[in-house]
Design a protein around this motif. Structure first.
Motif, mmCIF file in Angstrom:
data_model
loop_
_atom_site.group_PDB
_atom_site.id
_atom_site.type_symbol
_atom_site.label_atom_id
_atom_site.label_comp_id
_atom_site.label_asym_id
_atom_site.label_seq_id
_atom_site.Cartn_x
_atom_site.Cartn_y
_atom_site.Cartn_z
ATOM 1 N N GLY A 108 0.769 -1.237 0.000
ATOM 2 C CA GLY A 108 0.000 0.000 0.000
ATOM 3 C C GLY A 108 0.796 1.280 0.000
ATOM 4 O O GLY A 108 0.533 2.179 -0.790
ATOM 5 N N ASN A 109 1.799 1.422 0.854
ATOM 6 C CA ASN A 109 2.498 2.695 0.982
ATOM 7 C C ASN A 109 3.455 2.958 -0.184
ATOM 8 O O ASN A 109 3.504 4.063 -0.713
ATOM 9 N N HIS A 110 4.234 1.952 -0.588
ATOM 10 C CA HIS A 110 5.094 2.104 -1.771
ATOM 11 C C HIS A 110 4.224 2.337 -3.004
ATOM 12 O O HIS A 110 4.583 3.129 -3.879
ATOM 13 N N ALA A 111 3.076 1.668 -3.046
ATOM 14 C CA ALA A 111 2.138 1.833 -4.161
ATOM 15 C C ALA A 111 1.739 3.296 -4.321
ATOM 16 O O ALA A 111 1.774 3.860 -5.424
ATOM 17 N N ALA A 126 2.702 10.123 -11.455
ATOM 18 C CA ALA A 126 1.751 11.135 -11.935
ATOM 19 C C ALA A 126 2.419 12.498 -12.057
ATOM 20 O O ALA A 126 2.188 13.240 -13.027
ATOM 21 N N LYS A 127 3.269 12.835 -11.089
ATOM 22 C CA LYS A 127 3.954 14.132 -11.132
ATOM 23 C C LYS A 127 4.870 14.238 -12.346
ATOM 24 O O LYS A 127 5.057 15.331 -12.898
ATOM 25 N N LEU A 128 5.433 13.083 -12.755
ATOM 26 C CA LEU A 128 6.384 13.083 -13.864
ATOM 27 C C LEU A 128 5.758 12.622 -15.184
ATOM 28 O O LEU A 128 6.460 12.434 -16.177
ATOM 29 N N GLY A 129 4.423 12.430 -15.178
ATOM 30 C CA GLY A 129 3.719 12.077 -16.413
ATOM 31 C C GLY A 129 4.020 10.683 -16.928
ATOM 32 O O GLY A 129 4.076 10.448 -18.144
ATOM 33 N N ILE A 130 4.202 9.733 -16.014
ATOM 34 C CA ILE A 130 4.555 8.358 -16.383
ATOM 35 C C ILE A 130 3.426 7.409 -15.971
ATOM 36 O O ILE A 130 2.846 7.542 -14.900
ATOM 37 N N ARG A 131 3.120 6.442 -16.845
ATOM 38 C CA ARG A 131 2.109 5.444 -16.533
ATOM 39 C C ARG A 131 2.615 4.521 -15.428
ATOM 40 O O ARG A 131 3.778 4.107 -15.426
ATOM 41 N N SER A 132 1.735 4.180 -14.468
ATOM 42 C CA SER A 132 2.139 3.277 -13.383
ATOM 43 C C SER A 132 1.126 2.159 -13.199
ATOM 44 O O SER A 132 -0.085 2.372 -13.279
ATOM 45 N N ILE A 133 1.647 0.954 -12.974
ATOM 46 C CA ILE A 133 0.845 -0.234 -12.676
ATOM 47 C C ILE A 133 1.323 -0.768 -11.337
ATOM 48 O O ILE A 133 2.522 -0.947 -11.125
ATOM 49 N N ILE A 134 0.392 -1.014 -10.418
ATOM 50 C CA ILE A 134 0.762 -1.446 -9.078
ATOM 51 C C ILE A 134 0.104 -2.788 -8.765
ATOM 52 O O ILE A 134 -1.119 -2.918 -8.836
ATOM 53 N N CYS A 135 0.916 -3.797 -8.417
ATOM 54 C CA CYS A 135 0.417 -5.088 -7.945
ATOM 55 C C CYS A 135 0.343 -5.037 -6.421
ATOM 56 O O CYS A 135 1.350 -4.786 -5.763
ATOM 57 N N MET A 136 -0.847 -5.277 -5.896
ATOM 58 C CA MET A 136 -1.045 -5.213 -4.446
ATOM 59 C C MET A 136 -1.635 -6.515 -3.941
ATOM 60 O O MET A 136 -2.424 -7.165 -4.653
ATOM 61 N N PRO A 137 -1.284 -6.940 -2.715
ATOM 62 C CA PRO A 137 -1.939 -8.118 -2.140
ATOM 63 C C PRO A 137 -3.442 -7.893 -2.054
ATOM 64 O O PRO A 137 -3.892 -6.786 -1.706
ATOM 65 N N ALA A 138 -4.211 -8.920 -2.371
ATOM 66 C CA ALA A 138 -5.673 -8.774 -2.362
ATOM 67 C C ALA A 138 -6.202 -8.369 -0.991
ATOM 68 O O ALA A 138 -7.265 -7.756 -0.886
ATOM 69 N N ALA A 145 -4.835 -6.212 1.038
ATOM 70 C CA ALA A 145 -4.387 -4.875 1.447
ATOM 71 C C ALA A 145 -5.581 -4.038 1.894
ATOM 72 O O ALA A 145 -6.697 -4.192 1.363
ATOM 73 N N PRO A 146 -5.397 -3.167 2.884
ATOM 74 C CA PRO A 146 -6.507 -2.325 3.339
ATOM 75 C C PRO A 146 -7.160 -1.567 2.186
ATOM 76 O O PRO A 146 -6.473 -1.044 1.308
ATOM 77 N N ILE A 147 -8.479 -1.532 2.203
ATOM 78 C CA ILE A 147 -9.228 -0.869 1.124
ATOM 79 C C ILE A 147 -8.797 0.579 0.978
ATOM 80 O O ILE A 147 -8.693 1.099 -0.139
ATOM 81 N N SER A 148 -8.529 1.240 2.100
ATOM 82 C CA SER A 148 -8.136 2.645 2.044
ATOM 83 C C SER A 148 -6.858 2.833 1.233
ATOM 84 O O SER A 148 -6.716 3.804 0.481
ATOM 85 N N LYS A 149 -5.911 1.888 1.356
ATOM 86 C CA LYS A 149 -4.654 1.989 0.612
ATOM 87 C C LYS A 149 -4.870 1.704 -0.872
ATOM 88 O O LYS A 149 -4.264 2.347 -1.737
ATOM 89 N N VAL A 150 -5.729 0.735 -1.164
ATOM 90 C CA VAL A 150 -6.034 0.414 -2.568
ATOM 91 C C VAL A 150 -6.674 1.602 -3.257
ATOM 92 O O VAL A 150 -6.267 2.013 -4.357
ATOM 93 N N GLU A 151 -7.684 2.184 -2.611
ATOM 94 C CA GLU A 151 -8.391 3.306 -3.224
ATOM 95 C C GLU A 151 -7.513 4.549 -3.326
ATOM 96 O O GLU A 151 -7.596 5.304 -4.295
ATOM 97 N N ALA A 152 -6.660 4.760 -2.327
ATOM 98 C CA ALA A 152 -5.744 5.900 -2.390
ATOM 99 C C ALA A 152 -4.786 5.757 -3.558
ATOM 100 O O ALA A 152 -4.486 6.727 -4.266
#
Length: 397
Positions: free
Chosen positions: A73-76, A84-96, A98-105
């Motif tokens: 969550g936090n590294h994600a 986003a600040k540098l205009g680069i596409r990002s894909i994040i793999c997270m454990p299923a 993971a707290p919902i708040s971290k996923v949505e953030a």
């Protein structure tokens, strides 16, 4: 290979990007204790530092292909915001899980989230697979010199804010945070002790240190999801061997108690991983009686529903919440006499269950289970003694 100059360079690059977080005295935890509040960092955790330092280092070709990361969550969130600040596409793999708040953030910062069954290590394997398949640039959450250099800027800040610091206590998951902090601190002030803290249910660096090599645990289980890592990196392990003086562990009840204490005493919210240094101090794993000690509270991204359960666990550990079960006669006035004893003791009932049909009950008796607010362990003992004296036998529950 990581160098001290890389940490200094990262500090310059992070000006205007990452906050210089507060370092405040925490006298309720000890006369020599201070809190470094990385839970007040942008995205709610220290990870922004290493993530941005990594993303800014990418070549134009790597930026074009996009960046992928794995995280609880936090590294994600750090990678998503930096990309986003540098205009680069990002894909994040997270454990299923993971707290919902971290996923949505993470999604809110513009990243594409891929939820992977299992824990961090399973998400890491999926990120590696997708990297091979699509040619993304992989941003490792801890075993990367650029990431470690970014985290090391916290060590520089600590020495700027408290030059007389003699001991720094840091959470450990994969080891990226403590590796950078320890190198920075030990380079500038070799006499300063650096102590790592792991959750007992995810103590991979602790086990690796004892084995003399990185080892992988069969599984991890802890409320400190941010440090639930089965195996540390080879780079972080080597740096910990060189710069970290000691590694200790804390259990789940101790982590919960530390989260509760930080809320009540410091008026700040810490996630499980972030609270581990304070837990180590509170429960005597780290001695602060002689040394000015900084506890690095690494993050505050805790799910609200999870926080509620953690608070309950912390209250129980502190002796401020207890569940008591006893028998009463199934006759008018029996229950009120029991409740009067509780009231006279100064305790407060927050929940009660009165069962006439229970496997523990006799004919003509009822089972009463109460959740009671108390002051401390001594108050619990006083209440239990009063009930026993009045003829109430307390049952295991």
């Amino acid at each position: 290979m990581l160098t001290f100059e890389m940490i200094q360079d990262a500090k310059r690059a992070l000006e205007g990007i990452a906050r210089k977080t507060p370092l405040d005295p925490a006298p309720k935890f000890g006369a020599n204790v201070y809190i470094k509040s990385e839970n007040l960092q942008l995205t709610g955790a220290f990870k922004l530092r290493g993530a941005y330092n990594k993303i800014r280092s990418l070549t134009p070709e790597e930026r074009e292909r996009g960046v992928i990361a794995c995280s609880a969550g936090n590294h994600a969130q750090g990678i998503a915001l930096s990309a986003a600040k540098l205009g680069i596409r990002s894909i994040i793999c997270m454990p299923a899980g993971a707290p919902i708040s971290k996923v949505e953030a993470t999604r809110s910062y513009g990243a594409e989230v891929v939820l992977v069954p299992g824990v961090y290590d399973d998400a890491a394997r999926e990120a590696e697979r997708l990297t091979q398949e699509h040619g993304y640039t992989f941003a490792h959450p801890f075993n990367d010199p650029c990431v470690i250099a970014g985290q090391g800027t916290i060590g520089l800040e600590i020495l700027e804010q408290l030059p007389e610091v003699e001991q720094v206590v840091v959470p450990i998951g994969g080891g990226g945070l403590i590796s950078g902090v320890a190198m920075a601190v030990k380079t500038l002030k070799p006499s300063c002790r650096v102590i790592g803290v792991q959750a007992a249910g995810a103590a991979s660096m602790y086990a690796s240190r004892r084995a003399g090599r990185p080892v992988e645990l069969d599984g991890v289980a802890t409320i400190a999801d941010g440090i639930a890592v089965k195996k540390p990196g080879d780079l972080t392990f080597a740096l910990c061997q060189k710069y970290v003086d000691e590694i200790v562990t804390v259990n789940e009840d101790e982590i919960s108690s530390a989260i509760l204490a930080l809320m009540e005493v410091q008026k700040t919210v810490a996630e499980g991983a972030g609270a581990t240094p304070v837990a180590a101090v509170m429960f005597g794993r780290v001695d602060t009686t002689q040394l000015k000690t900084v506890c690095l509270v690494s993050g505050g991204n805790v799910d609200v529903t999870t926080l509620s359960r953690i608070i309950t666990r912390g209250l129980s550990k502190a002796g401020r919440l207890v569940e008591l079960t006893t028998k009463v006669a199934d006759k008018p006035g029996s229950l009120i006499r029991l409740l009067q004893i509780v009231a006279d003791s100064g305790a407060n009932i927050v929940r009660i269950n009165h069962a006439r049909e229970d496997r523990h009950s006799d004919v003509g008796a009822c089972i009463v289970t109460m959740v009671v607010e108390t002051r401390d362990q001594a108050h619990i003992c006083q209440l239990e003694a009063s009930l026993t004296e009045k003829g109430y036998f307390l049952l295991d529950h």
